[in-house]
Enzyme design. Structure first.
Site, PDB file in Angstrom:
ATOM      1  N   LYS A  54       0.851  -1.136   0.162  1.00 34.47           N
ATOM      2  CA  LYS A  54      -0.047  -0.055   0.136  1.00 34.47           C
ATOM      3  C   LYS A  54       0.945   1.306   0.102  1.00 34.47           C
ATOM      4  CE  LYS A  54      -3.919  -2.113   2.362  1.00 34.47           C
ATOM      5  NZ  LYS A  54      -4.348  -2.524   3.571  1.00 34.47           N
ATOM      6  N   GLN A  98      -5.025  -1.336   9.696  1.00 33.64           N
ATOM      7  CA  GLN A  98      -5.098  -2.711   9.086  1.00 33.64           C
ATOM      8  C   GLN A  98      -5.387  -3.471   9.995  1.00 33.64           C
ATOM      9  OE1 GLN A  98      -3.932  -3.513   6.041  1.00 33.64           O
ATOM     10  NE2 GLN A  98      -4.171  -5.640   6.199  1.00 33.64           N
ATOM     11  N   ASP A 121     -11.491   2.943   4.193  1.00 34.94           N
ATOM     12  CA  ASP A 121     -11.909   1.632   4.153  1.00 34.94           C
ATOM     13  C   ASP A 121     -13.441   1.658   3.891  1.00 34.94           C
ATOM     14  OD1 ASP A 121     -10.290  -0.568   4.269  1.00 34.94           O
ATOM     15  OD2 ASP A 121      -9.394  -0.036   6.281  1.00 34.94           O
TER      16      ASP A 121
END
Ligand code: GUN
Length: 297
Positions: A54, A98, A121
């Protein structure tokens, strides 16, 4: 029938190129550089790989990348304090924590502490509610990537029968909302569904997101259906080597389906490309700019 391969690697490359062109315009015309903060708690090897990837791709599209690697024994209070700082940091337009988090940290509390406008997200309860009611929201990256591939392949999805295997908050549930918003008839199934195979055999679109290696067999697939395989499972061969497989048995399903995403090279690369797209969207919204048009073809 031999299925057409939906090439997520190629499609994600086009999407990242579009994101990077928009970032360039933001930088040169508005003097704004989008920034993405990624927080990793602990040493989970798979998460470390994702986070590294990422960060690398964030920089490649011209955005600023901020990485926070915290030790496994970080307290929930310390993590919340970091998120609060990122929430008020004007250089940070997107925040991703995460998952999974270590067991002593309540993931729901952490996710819901993120500013919903920076929640790239799309996991914050207000984004979940906005998506469920068809309003403008941040959309979870993996289902968004699946949707972009489906729309690119089919054009309109109106009236299609979609069966999702898996009911997770990250993929199954938001995927259902997105396909409903496209006027599909949606069925959510899961590992406890009775007559799962029969349900899947009715589908024009199958999204396999159940997390079981090669569970979906060719006999489950209606000839000509589109199969989107979200699974990433590492399996060990008898010689001790490992390979990545999806939730569907690729070699046999690709002889029945009309189109199929491979593993690797299908949904996986689209997830990070959509994360970058979401960061760009969050940044544009913060400055009252129109959402960028980033649907590649
Ligand atoms: N872990 C596995 N998938 C995801 C994802 O899409 N977002 C986050 N934050 N963690 C994950």
């Amino acid at each position: 029938m031999v299925a057409q391969i939906i090439d997520g690697k190629l499609f994600s490359k086009k999407l990242r190129k579009q994101v990077s062109e928009h970032v360039n315009v933001l930088k040169t015309e508005n003097n704004i550089t989008p920034g993405l903060a990624v927080v990793l708690v602990g040493e989970d090897p798979a998460s470390q790989v994702y986070v590294r990837s990422k960060g690398k791709q964030t920089i490649e599209v011209g955005m600023n990348s901020y990485e926070y690697k915290l030790s496994e024994d970080t307290t929930e209070a310390d993590l919340l304090e970091l998120i609060n700082r990122l929430n008020v940091n004007n250089d940070v337009h997107g925040i991703l924590v995460q998952l999974p988090l270590p067991g002593h940290i309540n993931a729901d509390v952490v996710i819901n502490s993120i500013d919903p406008e920076k929640d790239v997200d799309g996991f914050h309860i207000s984004n979940v509610g906005l998506l469920a009611t068809g309003q403008k929201s941040m959309v979870p990256c993996t289902p968004l990537g699946c949707l972009l591939m489906l729309k690119n392949f089919h054009g309109s999805l109106t009236g299609m029968d979609a069966v999702i295997i898996g009911r997770s908050n990250i993929v199954g549930k938001p995927m259902a909302q997105l396909l409903l918003n496209e006027s599909c008839t949606v069925t959510i199934t899961h590992s406890r569904t009775k007559q799962l195979e029969e349900a899947v055999r009715c589908a024009d679109i199958v999204v396999a997101a159940v997390g079981r290696a090669e569970m979906v067999k060719a006999s489950w697939i209606k000839p000509g259906a589109t199969l989107i395989d979200v699974g990433i499972n590492r399996v060990k061969a008898s010689d001790g080597s490992t390979r990545l497989v999806g939730d569907a048995e690729f070699s046999s399903c690709s002889e029945v389906a009309g189109a199929i995403t491979p593993v690797p090279g299908g949904v996986g690369p689209m997830t990070i490309a959509c994360l970058l797209a979401n960061t760009l969207v969050a940044c544009c919204r913060k400055y009252g700019l129109e959402d960028p048009d980033i649907i590649p073809n």
